[in-house]
Design an enzyme around this catalytic site. Structure first.
Site, short mmCIF file in Angstrom:
data_model
loop_
_atom_site.label_atom_id
_atom_site.label_comp_id
_atom_site.label_asym_id
_atom_site.label_seq_id
_atom_site.Cartn_x
_atom_site.Cartn_y
_atom_site.Cartn_z
N CYS A 1 -20.76 -8.69 5.77
CA CYS A 1 -20.51 -9.67 4.71
C CYS A 1 -20.58 -11.10 5.24
O CYS A 1 -19.85 -11.44 6.18
CB CYS A 1 -19.14 -9.43 4.07
SG CYS A 1 -18.72 -10.64 2.78
N ASP B 1 0.84 -1.20 0.00
CA ASP B 1 0.00 0.00 0.00
C ASP B 1 0.88 1.25 0.00
O ASP B 1 0.57 2.23 0.67
CB ASP B 1 -0.93 -0.01 1.22
CG ASP B 1 -2.03 1.03 1.12
OD1 ASP B 1 -2.34 1.45 0.00
OD2 ASP B 1 -2.56 1.44 2.17
N CYS C 1 -19.21 -2.50 5.78
CA CYS C 1 -19.40 -3.37 4.62
C CYS C 1 -18.72 -4.73 4.82
O CYS C 1 -19.13 -5.73 4.22
CB CYS C 1 -18.91 -2.70 3.35
SG CYS C 1 -17.14 -2.33 3.30
#
Length: 347
Positions: free
Chosen positions: A245, A131, A241
């Site tokens: 899931c 990242d 989110c």
């Protein structure tokens, strides 16, 4: 044999999965350019600055023909996330940021893996990323067979959910690439429905400008007023989110000591965090991913959380104590929070 050995070494170094991808990212490049053209990257200027280079590994690191992608679980043993978010007096911090900065952990392990390869085959061309550069991490991991892209745009694995970090080694070694796996989201749209700010505008499409992770981490200025009430007590990132899931029922608690909860941030009190001095912030969050947003934005986020907290003397007193803060950014968010509580700034 070398590819199999690399994967075995990755397991020994603490990675839960390692895969190998080729560098053809043509279809992903097209989607990236469409996303940028729509302006959905907001103030993520580095996304636009590097443009298509992100989808062309050989341009980023000349000579690259393969990408070794590794996955490491990060989920800590923490209190129930939904309980924290339901308690307006608490601060919710994205679960990935509760321990040590993952950049340092993964980069070190990937370097150790590269060193083992060099010891085996001699000097070779490579570069390690976590990242930290224009790299299409999810797409490369998908191509390497580590999972599929979920409708929330994150990588999903049938046996690990999505609570994991990704890291890469760009290399000139012509290793045999792995095959992608099939997708398993089906008709499920829970991640889209749960998003507090409606940032997942369609399956596989994220508008970063509305994403709470973007607003509390990447955005440098004022958080849009209309979105502040929707943020609730999420003061650094957002996991909604992922939490909703179904595949995350298979997520694993990390065995990495570096990812264990620090400073009680899994269920910390908003008022207590807002009382931290800058020296407290620097000392307690050194080595944390949170440290990079700086003290000013940390207070900004906490002020929003306090503005959404249940009204009470503690909350109002905490906000009034910062009403004359040297930072205009902090003062503006504090004033908004006080107005939410119908409280005035004392002379």
């Amino acid at each position: 044999m070398l590819a199999a050995t690399i994967k075995a070494w990755g397991g020994e170094l603490g990675f839960q999965a390692v895969g190998i991808a080729d560098v053809d990212l043509g279809p992903a490049e097209e989607r990236l350019l469409e996303w940028l053209a729509a302006g959905r990257h907001g103030e993520l200027d580095y996304m636009a600055r590097h443009g298509a280079k992100r989808a062309r590994p050989a341009e980023l690191v000349p000579g690259t023909v393969r990408v070794i992608t590794a996955r490491m679980d990060y989920l800590p043993e923490a209190v129930d996330s939904w309980q924290v978010m339901d308690d307006g007096e608490r601060a919710f911090v994205s679960r990935y940021a509760l321990g040590r900065d993952y950049h340092k952990v993964l980069r070190g392990r990937l370097q150790q893996l590269a060193d083992r390869v060099a010891a085996e085959v001699g000097a070779f061309g490579y570069r390690v990323f976590t990242d930290s550069a224009p790299v299409m991490e999810v797409e490369l991991a998908r191509k390497a067979g580590l999972g599929w892209r979920g409708k929330h745009t994150l990588l999903l694995s049938r046996d690990a959910g999505s609570f994991f970090f990704l890291g890469e080694i760009y290399t000139d070694l012509p290793l045999p690439p792995d095959a992608p796996v099939s997708e398993h989201c089906g008709a499920c749209a829970k991640c889209i429905d749960v998003c507090p700010t409606g940032a997942i505008v369609a399956p596989y499409q994220l508008d970063a400008r509305r994403c709470i992770s973007y607003l509390t981490i990447e955005l440098k200025g004022a958080i849009p007023v209309a979105l502040r009430p929707l943020i609730g007590n999420r003061v650094y990132g957002c996991d909604d989110c992922q939490l909703v899931c179904p595949w995350n029922r298979y997520a694993h608690v990390s065995s990495e000591p570096d990812f264990r909860v620090r400073n009680g941030l899994d269920c910390a009190d908003l008022v207590a965090l807002f009382a931290w001095t800058e020296r407290d912030f620097q000392a307690r969050l050194a080595g944390s991913a949170i440290h990079r947003i700086g003290y000013e934005r940390w207070l900004r986020n906490l002020a929003v959380g306090l503005g959404n907290a249940p009204s009470g003397e503690r909350v109002i007193a905490a906000l009034r104590a910062r009403a004359d803060h040297p930072s205009e950014l902090v003062r503006e968010h504090v004033m908004w929070a006080l107005e939410r509580h119908g409280a005035a700034v004392l002379p």
